[in-house]
Design a protein around this motif. Structure first.
Motif, PDB file in Angstrom:
ATOM      1  N   UNK A 222       0.833  -1.203   0.000  1.00  0.00           N
ATOM      2  CA  UNK A 222       0.000   0.000   0.000  1.00  0.00           C
ATOM      3  C   UNK A 222       0.869   1.255   0.000  1.00  0.00           C
ATOM      4  N   UNK A 223       1.880   1.264   0.871  1.00  0.00           N
ATOM      5  CA  UNK A 223       2.777   2.416   0.907  1.00  0.00           C
ATOM      6  C   UNK A 223       3.549   2.548  -0.398  1.00  0.00           C
ATOM      7  N   UNK A 224       3.935   1.438  -0.996  1.00  0.00           N
ATOM      8  CA  UNK A 224       4.619   1.489  -2.281  1.00  0.00           C
ATOM      9  C   UNK A 224       3.748   2.111  -3.356  1.00  0.00           C
ATOM     10  N   UNK A 225       2.482   1.705  -3.398  1.00  0.00           N
ATOM     11  CA  UNK A 225       1.547   2.253  -4.388  1.00  0.00           C
ATOM     12  C   UNK A 225       1.297   3.740  -4.167  1.00  0.00           C
ATOM     13  N   UNK A 226       1.388   4.156  -2.909  1.00  0.00           N
ATOM     14  CA  UNK A 226       1.163   5.570  -2.580  1.00  0.00           C
ATOM     15  C   UNK A 226       2.431   6.409  -2.682  1.00  0.00           C
ATOM     16  N   UNK A 227       3.541   5.783  -3.041  1.00  0.00           N
ATOM     17  CA  UNK A 227       4.782   6.517  -3.196  1.00  0.00           C
ATOM     18  C   UNK A 227       5.523   6.801  -1.900  1.00  0.00           C
ATOM     19  N   UNK A 228       5.117   6.119  -0.821  1.00  0.00           N
ATOM     20  CA  UNK A 228       5.805   6.288   0.457  1.00  0.00           C
ATOM     21  C   UNK A 228       6.982   5.313   0.495  1.00  0.00           C
ATOM     22  N   UNK A 229       8.024   5.664  -0.243  1.00  0.00           N
ATOM     23  CA  UNK A 229       9.119   4.733  -0.527  1.00  0.00           C
ATOM     24  C   UNK A 229       9.885   4.352   0.741  1.00  0.00           C
ATOM     25  N   UNK A 230      10.203   5.314   1.563  1.00  0.00           N
ATOM     26  CA  UNK A 230      10.986   5.038   2.758  1.00  0.00           C
ATOM     27  C   UNK A 230      10.255   4.067   3.680  1.00  0.00           C
ATOM     28  N   UNK A 231       8.970   4.324   3.912  1.00  0.00           N
ATOM     29  CA  UNK A 231       8.173   3.472   4.798  1.00  0.00           C
ATOM     30  C   UNK A 231       8.025   2.066   4.212  1.00  0.00           C
ATOM     31  N   UNK A 232       7.802   1.995   2.898  1.00  0.00           N
ATOM     32  CA  UNK A 232       7.630   0.701   2.242  1.00  0.00           C
ATOM     33  C   UNK A 232       8.914  -0.124   2.308  1.00  0.00           C
ATOM     34  N   UNK A 233      10.046   0.523   2.048  1.00  0.00           N
ATOM     35  CA  UNK A 233      11.314  -0.208   2.071  1.00  0.00           C
ATOM     36  C   UNK A 233      11.725  -0.618   3.479  1.00  0.00           C
TER      37      UNK A 233
END
Length: 296
Positions: A222-233
């Motif tokens: 979900x975070x990846x799709x929303x562009x929240x790269x740091x949180x997703x990684x």
């Protein structure tokens, strides 16, 4: 197919000690995923050990998942094989009223040419009453469906709506994403490439690990799709060692070991697969104990 963007999970088939289908455990697996926040469920994929299920058992699995899901999440059904005419007949005769799409693997063992793969899916597209998601998994099929073939199918058949791409090659995945029709979905078929695929413009993942840790895995996508790269990684890096562990002795031995540790089902698999070794179970158990229960 917006309902199939995000985290899909390829459900296991739990077994009892006598190797019969464990219906209460399957119900728990489905509920675990719905409550964990996944976006859709995939039934009778590779992870379900569908190759060793009888037709009656396959119908039982479908009935249990459909009943337990009770319309809450979209459902995708695995319908594939290396006998093209038989798969086409199956698509014409199955009751698919509870499903949103079909997931169909590129023909295995026969090792067809790219033209053969194209003609296989052409026949299925003409037979299927539902949208089709292609499934490319060279490590299992013995042949790689190349981007040119995927894109040819994507542009020529409106009911071929996506691909579960498990080639493990981000260059190949990026080639498809860059050149695909706008609405065509590129879905990761490998947990390790799930986040990179999403960040490259993919639609999500059909995950193995995600069904064991649905909350954490769904948050990552979900975070990846929303562009929240740091949180997703941050989640990707947390999960990366477990992604490796669960495939160390094959799939679904690893994910079933997770479910055993969580008290959801046994770790039993059917031959020719064998259960995860005691040492692997111990490593998985130690990893899970280090995780905050709220994140499962």
């Amino acid at each position: 197919m917006e309902q199939l963007i995000g985290t899909g999970v390829a459900l296991v088939t739990p077994f009892r000690a006598d190797l019969s289908v464990d219906v209460p455990a399957l119900e728990r697996v489905v509920e675990h995923n719905i409550q964990g926040g996944v976006d859709y469920l995939v039934i009778l994929g590779t992870t379900a050990e569908s190759a060793t299920l009888s037709q009656a058992e396959k119908q039982l699995v479908v009935d249990v998942v459909v009943r337990t899901n009770a319309g809450r999440l979209p459902l995708v059904l695995g319908v594939g094989g290396n006998n093209t005419m038989a798969v086409a007949h199956e698509l014409k005769t199955l009751d698919l009223s509870d499903f949103d799409a079909i997931l169909s693997v590129s023909p295995y063992y026969n090792k067809p040419t790219q033209e053969g793969i194209y003609q296989h899916f052409k026949m299925l597209a003409e037979a299927s009453p539902l949208p089709i998601i292609l499934y490319n998994v060279p490590s299992r099929t013995g042949s790689n469906m190349l981007p040119e073939t995927t894109l040819r199918l994507a542009y020529e058949f409106s009911n071929i709506v996506g691909i579960k791409e498990a080639c493990g090659d981000m260059v190949q995945i990026d080639n498809i994403i860059k050149n695909k029709p706008e609405e065509f979905m590129v879905i990761s078929g490998d947990d390790a490439t799930a986040l990179p695929t999403v960040l490259a413009g993919g639609a999500g993942v059909i995950s193995v690990l995600g069904q064991g840790l649905p909350g954490l895995f769904s948050d990552m996508i979900r975070w990846g799709l929303e562009g929240q790269v740091k949180e997703a990684y941050a989640i990707h890096h947390k999960l990366s060692s477990l992604m490796q562990l669960i495939f160390e002795e094959g799939n679904p031995a690893g994910i079933k070991s997770i479910f055993e540790s969580l008290g959801v089902s046994t770790a039993t698999v059917r031959l020719p697969l064998v259960e995860a070794s005691p040492s692997l179970k111990e490593k998985i158990g130690v990893w899970l104990k280090s995780l905050d229960k709220a994140q499962v």
